[in-house]
Design a protein around this motif. Structure first.
Motif, short mmCIF file in Angstrom:
data_model
loop_
_atom_site.label_atom_id
_atom_site.label_comp_id
_atom_site.label_asym_id
_atom_site.label_seq_id
_atom_site.Cartn_x
_atom_site.Cartn_y
_atom_site.Cartn_z
N ALA A 134 -14.60 4.35 -17.80
CA ALA A 134 -15.08 5.37 -18.73
C ALA A 134 -16.33 6.06 -18.21
O ALA A 134 -16.49 7.28 -18.34
CB ALA A 134 -15.34 4.75 -20.09
N ALA A 135 -17.23 5.28 -17.60
CA ALA A 135 -18.44 5.86 -17.04
C ALA A 135 -18.11 6.81 -15.89
O ALA A 135 -18.73 7.87 -15.74
CB ALA A 135 -19.38 4.75 -16.56
N ARG A 191 -4.81 3.27 -8.70
CA ARG A 191 -4.51 3.31 -10.13
C ARG A 191 -5.48 2.45 -10.97
O ARG A 191 -5.17 1.33 -11.35
CB ARG A 191 -3.07 2.87 -10.37
N PRO A 192 -6.64 2.97 -11.26
CA PRO A 192 -7.62 2.22 -12.06
C PRO A 192 -7.10 1.73 -13.40
O PRO A 192 -7.62 0.75 -13.95
CB PRO A 192 -8.77 3.22 -12.25
N GLU A 193 -6.07 2.38 -13.94
CA GLU A 193 -5.52 1.92 -15.22
C GLU A 193 -4.83 0.56 -15.06
O GLU A 193 -4.55 -0.10 -16.06
CB GLU A 193 -4.52 2.94 -15.79
N SER A 194 -4.57 0.15 -13.81
CA SER A 194 -3.92 -1.14 -13.56
C SER A 194 -4.90 -2.27 -13.29
O SER A 194 -4.48 -3.40 -13.06
CB SER A 194 -2.97 -1.01 -12.35
N SER A 195 -6.17 -1.99 -13.32
CA SER A 195 -7.16 -3.04 -13.07
C SER A 195 -7.40 -3.87 -14.32
O SER A 195 -7.17 -3.39 -15.43
CB SER A 195 -8.49 -2.42 -12.61
N PRO A 254 -19.21 5.89 -26.70
CA PRO A 254 -18.00 5.40 -27.37
C PRO A 254 -16.84 6.39 -27.29
O PRO A 254 -15.69 5.99 -27.08
CB PRO A 254 -18.46 5.19 -28.82
N VAL A 255 -17.13 7.67 -27.44
CA VAL A 255 -16.08 8.69 -27.37
C VAL A 255 -15.47 8.73 -25.98
O VAL A 255 -14.24 8.85 -25.82
CB VAL A 255 -16.63 10.07 -27.77
N THR A 309 -11.05 7.75 -22.28
CA THR A 309 -10.57 7.15 -21.02
C THR A 309 -9.39 6.23 -21.27
O THR A 309 -8.42 6.22 -20.50
CB THR A 309 -11.71 6.37 -20.34
N ARG A 310 -9.43 5.46 -22.35
CA ARG A 310 -8.30 4.59 -22.68
C ARG A 310 -7.04 5.42 -22.90
O ARG A 310 -5.95 5.04 -22.45
CB ARG A 310 -8.61 3.77 -23.93
N ARG A 311 -7.16 6.54 -23.59
CA ARG A 311 -6.00 7.40 -23.82
C ARG A 311 -5.45 7.95 -22.51
O ARG A 311 -4.24 7.94 -22.28
CB ARG A 311 -6.36 8.54 -24.78
N VAL A 312 -6.35 8.44 -21.66
CA VAL A 312 -5.92 9.04 -20.40
C VAL A 312 -5.24 8.01 -19.51
O VAL A 312 -4.18 8.27 -18.92
CB VAL A 312 -7.12 9.68 -19.67
#
Length: 523
Positions: free
Chosen positions: A65-66, A79-83, A139-140, A145-148
């Motif tokens: 997110a940062a 793929r950072p979403e897989s970490s 927080p936003v 980032t979670r959604r993306v």
């Protein structure tokens, strides 16, 4: 914002240590740090196979997110979403931990940061400051980032149409979804779909996603815990799979979870509404405790000589969560003063009498035909007629009435103490039950039901003398902020010991019967 800080963008980060982690592609840092490259505008995991950039071009962040809030986009190779999504901040800021749990459950989809802060008992400015301090993002930004990242995972691992991906990942509209991806990646979302997505897509009618974790992971212990409590018709457990029915916002569906060939679980999700997907994934991650950092927790608990051998025996032990707060509370009340097996039988009767029927042939083929009853369904019912004391049946009906009036009662509070106090105000809920609910549903890592008989047995001395609950509570002070995991180790050890005792008793009984038979034949 990209390039504002030439080296570090997080607290307590050492540039050279982060740099070495990327140079050696050290998997121990996967999920702990992310590296962003100013010349390309991309951020990566430490294990990225791409050539490591020059040091002067790198900036390190604590969270994805940062990175994204600073203007970087996720790498398409690593793929950072897989970490692993580690809760390394737990114990440092439990407020952030509770806020993240609420965000993952959709708290910012329909509300704002001020409402989120109010639920946690802090001010909006303080919550933003804590997020900056511990996550390096607002927080936003975390919610976005979670959604993306979920959308990117669905694009690359399933064959869902782009419109359904937008809804399933929590975007309010397809237009917003397309704009976000165009801004972040410089291309439409459809271009991110890989040619081999067909191989990774779910079985007909379902969606399959990979949910990573920090190894090791004690799957056998997790499936053993869930299997011992599985309700017939609602849950089906085998050594390599856990499946159950689930209700989300009135929609009934099916989830199936199994261990993957790598450091991830494979979740197959069948729901009539794709909008339920984020909430379902959040529940799976909660139940299977996928944000735990076992090395961090184990190192702390191993400082106690009594716990050290238990941690060494089960280094990947997790604290199982709950699918639903009301369901857990009902189960806990049913289990008061009776065995786990007896409580399971009563729960099965409750489900058969009041659970909604699931119309899904695939689920029926697994023996999964009903969902656990909602609070509204139990209001006004004579639950005691199912075969339990009238006082317990009345307590369950009163609990259902209370939860129906306040569905948010099983959400994180400002701290463990206030959460336990609120839970103890519920009908039929005492200290033990409140701590147990806080441990499994609220995911409080420091919850500790000190009067539990299994914990007291597990801490008995060499002569078999057990401590009192007060004495155990004093001893457990050294286990903070991970007392919930200490409890899980003690429960696992106690279950092993009971199993051994039962096996020895059965063996002795078999020998006695054989001896009697031999004597009879000799006579």
């Amino acid at each position: 914002m990209r390039g504002a800080n030439p080296h570090l963008a997080g607290m307590d980060m050492d540039f050279e240590a982060c740099r070495r982690a990327f140079l050696t592609r050290d998997p121990r840092f996967d999920g702990r740090i992310f590296g962003a490259v100013r010349t390309t505008g991309i951020y990566c995991r430490p294990i990225c196979p791409a050539r490591t950039p020059k040091a002067e071009n790198m900036t390190f962040f604590l969270t994805a997110a940062a990175c994204q809030e600073a203007g970087y986009r996720p790498c398409l190779r690593c793929r950072p979403e897989s970490s692993p999504d580690l809760g390394a901040w737990r114990g440092t800021s439990n407020t952030v931990s509770r806020a993240l749990a609420l965000i993952e459950g959709g708290a910012l989809d329909a509300g704002d940061v001020d409402a989120l802060a109010s639920r946690l008992g802090v001010g909006e400015r303080q919550l933003r400051r804590l997020f900056r301090q511990h996550l390096g993002a607002s927080p936003v930004a975390v919610a976005q980032t979670r959604r993306v990242l979920l959308a990117k995972q669905l694009i690359q691992e399933t064959l869902l149409p782009m419109g359904e991906v937008a809804l399933a990942s929590g975007f309010g509209s397809v237009r917003r979804f397309n704009e976000t991806f165009q801004q972040l990646f410089g291309r439409p979302p459809g271009t991110l779909r890989r040619s081999h997505a067909e191989e990774a897509s779910a079985a007909a009618g379902g969606i399959t996603v990979r949910l990573p974790y920090r190894a090791p992971y004690d799957w056998a212990a997790m499936i053993g815990f869930l299997g011992a409590r599985a309700i017939p018709g609602v849950e089906q457990v085998s050594p390599r799979r856990y499946a159950r029915t689930l209700s989300v916002d009135g929609a009934l569906g099916l989830v199936s979870v199994s261990p993957g060939p790598g450091d991830f679980l494979v979740a197959e999700i069948r729901f009539p509404k794709v909008q339920a997907l984020p909430a379902v994934i959040a529940r799976i991650r909660r139940v299977f405790d996928l944000t735990a950092d076992p090395a961090l927790i184990g190192d702390h608990l191993s400082q106690d000589p009594a716990l050290a051998p238990l941690v060494a025996a089960r280094p990947g032990l997790r604290a199982p969560g709950a699918w639903d707060g009301f369901e857990l509370a009902v189960r806990a009340i049913l289990g008061q003063q009776i065995t786990v097996t007896a409580a399971r039988g009563l729960a099965a009767k409750l489900v058969e009498a009041y659970g909604a029927r699931l119309d899904d042939p695939f689920a029926a083929s697994l023996g999964l035909i009903r969902a656990f009853p909602t609070p509204e369904r139990l209001v006004g019912q004579d639950i005691a007629a199912l075969g339990m004391p009238k006082a317990r049946g009345a307590a369950l009906e009163a609990l259902a009435r209370t939860v129906a009036a306040d569905p948010a009662i099983f959400t994180p509070r400002a701290d463990l103490e206030s959460a336990v106090a609120a839970l103890k105000a519920l009908p039929g809920v005492g200290e033990w039950t409140a701590q147990y609910i806080a441990l499994r549903e609220l995911r409080e890592p420091d919850a500790f039901p000190q009067a539990d008989i299994g914990l007291l047995r597990g801490m008995a001395d060499e002569t078999g003398v057990r401590p009192t609950p007060a004495e155990l509570l004093v001893r457990a002070e050294a286990w903070r902020p991970w007392r919930a995991y200490a409890a899980q180790h003690l429960w696992a050890a106690d279950a092993d010991q009971l199993s051994k005792t039962t096996t020895v008793s059965r063996t002795a009984e078999a020998k006695r019967i054989k001896t009697d038979a031999d004597n009879q034949r000799a006579a």
